[in-house]
Design an enzyme around this catalytic site. Structure first.
Site, PDB file in Angstrom:
ATOM      1  N   HIS A 189      -4.129   1.394   7.642  1.00 48.77           N
ATOM      2  CA  HIS A 189      -2.772   1.778   7.662  1.00 48.77           C
ATOM      3  C   HIS A 189      -2.620   3.180   6.706  1.00 48.77           C
ATOM      4  CE1 HIS A 189       1.171   0.744   8.517  1.00 48.77           C
ATOM      5  NE2 HIS A 189       1.532   2.525   7.034  1.00 48.77           N
ATOM      6  N   GLU A 190      -3.401   2.634   5.207  1.00 48.90           N
ATOM      7  CA  GLU A 190      -3.089   3.976   4.322  1.00 48.90           C
ATOM      8  C   GLU A 190      -3.876   5.683   4.525  1.00 48.90           C
ATOM      9  OE1 GLU A 190      -0.896   3.786   2.824  1.00 48.90           O
ATOM     10  OE2 GLU A 190      -0.065   1.739   3.482  1.00 48.90           O
TER      11      GLU A 190
ATOM     12  N   GLN B 227       2.844   9.657   1.817  1.00 50.89           N
ATOM     13  CA  GLN B 227       4.623   9.474   1.870  1.00 50.89           C
ATOM     14  C   GLN B 227       5.323   9.535  -0.028  1.00 50.89           C
ATOM     15  OE1 GLN B 227       2.452   5.640   2.150  1.00 50.89           O
ATOM     16  NE2 GLN B 227       4.241   4.916   3.347  1.00 50.89           N
TER      17      GLN B 227
ATOM     18  N   CYS C 201       5.930  -0.181   7.445  1.00 54.36           N
ATOM     19  CA  CYS C 201       5.388   1.313   6.681  1.00 54.36           C
ATOM     20  C   CYS C 201       7.026   1.395   5.938  1.00 54.36           C
ATOM     21  CB  CYS C 201       5.378   2.118   7.308  1.00 54.36           C
ATOM     22  SG  CYS C 201       4.330   3.425   6.481  1.00 54.36           S
ATOM     23  N   LEU C 202       6.267   1.911   4.521  1.00 58.48           N
ATOM     24  CA  LEU C 202       7.827   1.926   4.116  1.00 58.48           C
ATOM     25  C   LEU C 202       8.116   3.575   3.907  1.00 58.48           C
ATOM     26  CD1 LEU C 202       6.065   0.962   0.402  1.00 58.48           C
ATOM     27  CD2 LEU C 202       7.585   0.286   0.827  1.00 58.48           C
TER      28      LEU C 202
ATOM     29  N   GLY D 186       1.044  -0.952  -0.125  1.00 61.05           N
ATOM     30  CA  GLY D 186       0.145  -0.005  -0.206  1.00 61.05           C
ATOM     31  C   GLY D 186       0.758   1.251   0.028  1.00 61.05           C
TER      32      GLY D 186
ATOM     33  N   HIS E 194      -2.161   7.594   7.571  1.00 55.63           N
ATOM     34  CA  HIS E 194      -1.455   7.865   6.859  1.00 55.63           C
ATOM     35  C   HIS E 194      -1.865   9.629   6.001  1.00 55.63           C
ATOM     36  CE1 HIS E 194       2.621   6.205   6.321  1.00 55.63           C
ATOM     37  NE2 HIS E 194       1.750   5.357   5.905  1.00 55.63           N
TER      38      HIS E 194
HETATM   39 ZN    ZN Z   1       2.270   3.349   6.075  1.00 57.88          ZN
END
Ligand code: ZN
Length: 155
Positions: free
Chosen positions: A123-124, A28, A81-82, A23, A127
């Site tokens: 989660h997304e 981000q 998380c990226l 995701g 963000h």
């Molecule tokens: Zn994330």
């Protein structure tokens, strides 16, 4: 939803794949848009449930998403998380939720999911509101990642 938004979404999917993520949310990649993309593969150890999927089985684009109807209380599950490399820990969330949004064609979608897909959506969406997994981790998980967080903060 116009060509520019579609182009942003396809670039986000591209970045997500390059980074091996499931995701990615617009903030981000430095964009102040309420968009996220995901592609959650089916866990081979979990039975496929068409009525209540835990995988997207392909790329999905969510524009102006809203999450509702949480069910099943809350459960811990390990998340990464990226945006926070080398940090993983238990985050507590409802296991089943509904999402409503527009897709990349501008059509309204409403989907309900469990497992990893429901996790990924929440989660997304976090963000988009500036919330990171560190803000939602259990106390034990936060203690475990303390050193990694300090390292990130030092750059
Ligand atoms: Zn994330």
């Amino acid at each position: 939803v116009n060509d520019e938004i579609r182009s942003v979404a396809s670039q986000m999917l591209e970045i997500m794949r390059t980074e091996d993520g499931i995701g990615l949310a617009a903030p981000q990649v430095g964009l102040g848009l309420r968009i996220f993309v995901c592609d959650v593969p089916q866990d081979p150890d979990e039975p496929e449930d068409e009525a209540l999927p835990s995988a997207s089985n392909g790329p999905q684009v969510y524009i102006n998403p809203v999450i509702s109807e949480p069910e099943g209380g809350v459960e811990p599950m390990s998340e990464g998380c990226l945006s926070l490399p080398d940090i993983r820990g238990d985050v507590i969330r409802p296991p089943v939720v509904t999402i409503t949004a527009l897709d990349e064609t501008g059509a309204k979608v409403e989907r309900r999911a469990q497992g990893l897909l429901a996790r990924c959506w929440q989660h997304e969406l976090d963000h988009l509101d500036g919330v990171l997994i560190l803000d939602r981790m259990t106390q034990a998980a936060r203690t475990k990642v303390k050193a990694a967080v300090r390292k990130l903060e030092r750059g």
